[in-house]
Write an enzyme that holds these catalytic residues in place. Structure first.
Site, short mmCIF file in Angstrom:
data_model
loop_
_atom_site.label_atom_id
_atom_site.label_comp_id
_atom_site.label_asym_id
_atom_site.label_seq_id
_atom_site.Cartn_x
_atom_site.Cartn_y
_atom_site.Cartn_z
N ARG A 77 0.89 -1.18 -0.11
CA ARG A 77 0.09 0.03 -0.04
C ARG A 77 0.86 1.18 0.03
NH1 ARG A 77 -3.85 -0.03 4.90
NH2 ARG A 77 -5.05 -1.63 3.62
N ARG A 146 -2.00 6.67 9.88
CA ARG A 146 -1.91 6.33 8.30
C ARG A 146 -2.06 7.36 7.61
NH1 ARG A 146 -4.69 0.17 8.65
NH2 ARG A 146 -3.47 -0.68 10.11
N LYS A 218 -6.26 7.07 12.15
CA LYS A 218 -6.62 7.86 10.91
C LYS A 218 -6.93 9.21 11.03
CE LYS A 218 -8.12 3.44 9.12
NZ LYS A 218 -9.38 2.49 8.70
N CYS A 437 -14.85 -3.06 -0.47
CA CYS A 437 -13.20 -3.46 -0.18
C CYS A 437 -12.94 -4.74 -0.86
CB CYS A 437 -13.28 -3.98 1.25
SG CYS A 437 -14.10 -5.66 1.65
N CYS A 443 -7.76 -10.81 0.71
CA CYS A 443 -8.01 -10.35 2.17
C CYS A 443 -7.95 -11.63 2.74
CB CYS A 443 -9.06 -9.63 2.51
SG CYS A 443 -9.35 -8.97 3.93
N CYS A 482 -16.51 -8.54 5.10
CA CYS A 482 -16.40 -8.86 6.66
C CYS A 482 -16.81 -7.58 7.43
CB CYS A 482 -15.10 -9.07 6.92
SG CYS A 482 -13.77 -7.93 7.25
#
Length: 568
Positions: A77, A146, A218, A437, A443, A482
């Site tokens: 990422r 982040r 965040k 997502c 994942c 999820c």
């Protein structure tokens, strides 16, 4: 009698003993294994990478009937404050996805990039190549601050947007970890690579300390009329207070977070609360005070309770604010009355404010790839190679092309159309405001599908929306595989959250502006029944809505019991 040290989670001991996030990563990069050890895998997140495996392969068997070995690879990422990316950086990531990843590049729901399918043997080369473009993967994941999100609209001669973007970079720089581990492991020259953790020379981490934060953190920046980055979903948000054409201050919002575990009632999504008002010159110091309070008092025993939202709920906002004041060194005023009032996806052509144009291009679920007639990767590569404009990633997983000469508009439209890329007028609003997502196959936390099935769900919902004549209604739908909430499914009009194999929890009653949590409408809804479950609600909305009322507003006003009774 047990001590505080005894109660710390394994991750806390791992971080403390890791030689400032090195651990055994250097040595493990030298071995022939396709995976990392559990400890190295956890520490690797702070460097911007997750070890994953192809979960589709898990289902396959060898010719002798035995299960195939897991197909390990890494997700990498890139941290991109405010979503700002040059043409050269964008093209470099596209080249990397072809050369060292799975052939696709993904724009994340927090304005970053993700490469999937990077083999461990190619990890160092990938991270090094990203850094050569003056981007970084450092602190894109892990128990640190982040990527700092910010409204990406590239309006010029507009000090409000200029100041917000500048602040996103200032916050990103200020909260970057000081450890030299990232440089030592990934960026030193071949002749000077450090592979022996015994060579460790500690540096001071004045913000994070020896254990870093209890959990991920965040930050986000927005202005009230356009909450395109979902400021209320962040641990710490700065909502600009605008007077005239200037930012006079910010409301400080604290305690947002989307993750939950259905089997653990102690976990839940939460939208942030207004704590105080600060002037622009106070932002960095206030942010540091908030982060340090979370560092010193956040839960380090139970990672399910480690986000700052749980600390605030445990203490209450007044006590939390008082502690922030102690760390800041002065009392803080009450917040401004300003609230979020709108949202824009920035798709389509817009005047930039300096005689130039910008173009927002919808990238469904952020996945940049060539597939059939839709060749997004080739189309973007062609435009960026020819025109070399700066770009910005959006929190709705799309991309903005900036600084376009109006004389080039027709040619750019033609290039995009040749590659099957649709314009704003060719896309439904529900598709433009939909995000998902990655979920399967990469994942490791995913319970069921998300990205791969949402386009089909949107296809079917578009039919229902047309049937009811709701094409002009802005309906936001977010889907995750999820309950961890990476695509922020607990605040839009419709949230779809993976609950079991091919079954989902259906949430209703939020809004596109992200200012209200949804409620659970139905649990364990089979994938095949999702559209059929939503359709009657759209009919009720068409028949019973108030003027100007959104779908989420209608569901929230009507309530769960009344909705259930009406569709019974």
């Amino acid at each position: 009698m047990s001590t505080v040290e005894d109660k710390l989670s394994k991750t806390e001991h791992l971080k403390e003993e890791s030689h400032q996030l090195r651990g055994t990563i250097p040595e493990e990069l030298q071995n022939d294994s396709e995976e990392f050890s559990a400890g190295a895998k956890d520490l690797l997140k702070h460097h911007g990478s997750y070890l994953q495996d192809d979960r589709d392969v898990r289902k396959e068997k060898n010719p002798d009937g035995t299960k195939k070995a897991k197909a390990y690879s890494c997700m990498v990422r890139t941290r991109i404050p405010g979503g700002r990316v040059t043409a050269e950086q964008f093209l470099a990531e596209l080249d990397l996805c072809d050369r060292l990843a799975n052939g696709t590049l993904r724009i994340t729901t927090r304005q970053g990039f993700q490469l999937h399918g990077v083999l461990k043997s190619n990890l160092k080369e990938t991270i090094r190549a990203i850094n050569h473009t003056h981007l970084t993967t450092l602190a894109a994941c892990g128990d640190v601050n982040r990527n700092v999100m910010c409204c990406p609209a590239p309006y010029k001669n507009n000090p409000v947007h200029d100041q917000m973007q500048a602040l996103s970079q200032e916050l990103a720089d200020h909260f970057k970890p000081k450890t030299t581990a990232y440089f030592d492991i990934w960026l030193t020259d071949e002749d000077g690579e450090k592979t022996n953790v015994a060579d460790f020379q500690p540096v001071e981490e004045p913000i994070y300390g020896e254990r870093y934060l209890p959990r991920k953190f965040k930050m986000a920046i927005a202005e009230p009329t356009d909450n395109c980055i979902d400021i209320h979903a962040s641990d710490l948000g700065f909502l600009a207070i605008v007077e005239g054409d200037a930012i006079v201050g910010y409301n400080v919002l604290v305690g947002g977070g989307m993750g939950r575990t259905p089997s653990a009632e102690k976990t839940y999504p939460k939208i942030s609360e207004k704590m105080t008002y600060v002037t622009p010159d106070q932002v960095i110091a206030i942010a540091e005070a908030v982060v340090k309070v979370q560092r010193d008092f956040g839960n380090r025993e139970d990672r399910k309770q480690a986000r700052m939202k749980y600390l605030i709920d445990s203490w209450g906002l007044p006590k939390f604010k008082q502690k922030v004041e102690e760390y800041y060194g002065a009392s803080l005023p009450e917040p401004h009355a300003t609230e979020v009032t709108g949202v824009d996806d920035h798709i389509g052509w817009h005047e930039q404010g300096d005689g130039k144009l910008f173009l927002g291009i919808n990238i469904e679920n952020g996945r940049i790839k060539d597939e059939g007639e839709l060749r997004i990767k080739s189309g973007l590569r062609a435009v960026l190679t020819k025109y070399g404009m700066k770009t910005r990633n959006t929190a709705l997983q799309s991309v903005i092309l900036c600084d376009i000469d109006p004389a080039d508009k027709d040619d750019i439209n033609s290039i995009l159309a040749e590659h099957g890329i649709k314009g704003a007028d060719e896309l439904s609003l529900i598709r433009r405001y939909a995000i998902a997502c990655p979920a399967f196959p990469t994942c490791g936390l995913s319970i069921t599908e998300s990205e791969r099935v949402l386009p089909g769900i949107i296809d079917d919902l578009e039919v229902e929306i047309a049937k009811y004549g709701l094409e002009s209604s802005k309906i936001a739908i977010h889907m995750t595989g999820c309950p961890n909430g990476c695509a922020r499914p607990y605040t839009p009009d419709i949230g779809i959250v993976g609950r079991a194999a091919n079954k989902y929890t259906l949430f209703l009653g939020g809004n596109a502006e992200g200012t209200r949590l949804c409620f659970i409408y139905k649990d364990m809804v089979p994938h095949a029944d999702l559209v059929a479950t939503i359709s009657p609600l759209l009919g009720l909305y068409k028949a019973e809505r108030n003027e100007g009322e959104s779908f989420g507003d209608y569901c929230n006003r009507t309530g769960l019991e009344a909705l259930e009774a009406k569709v019974a």
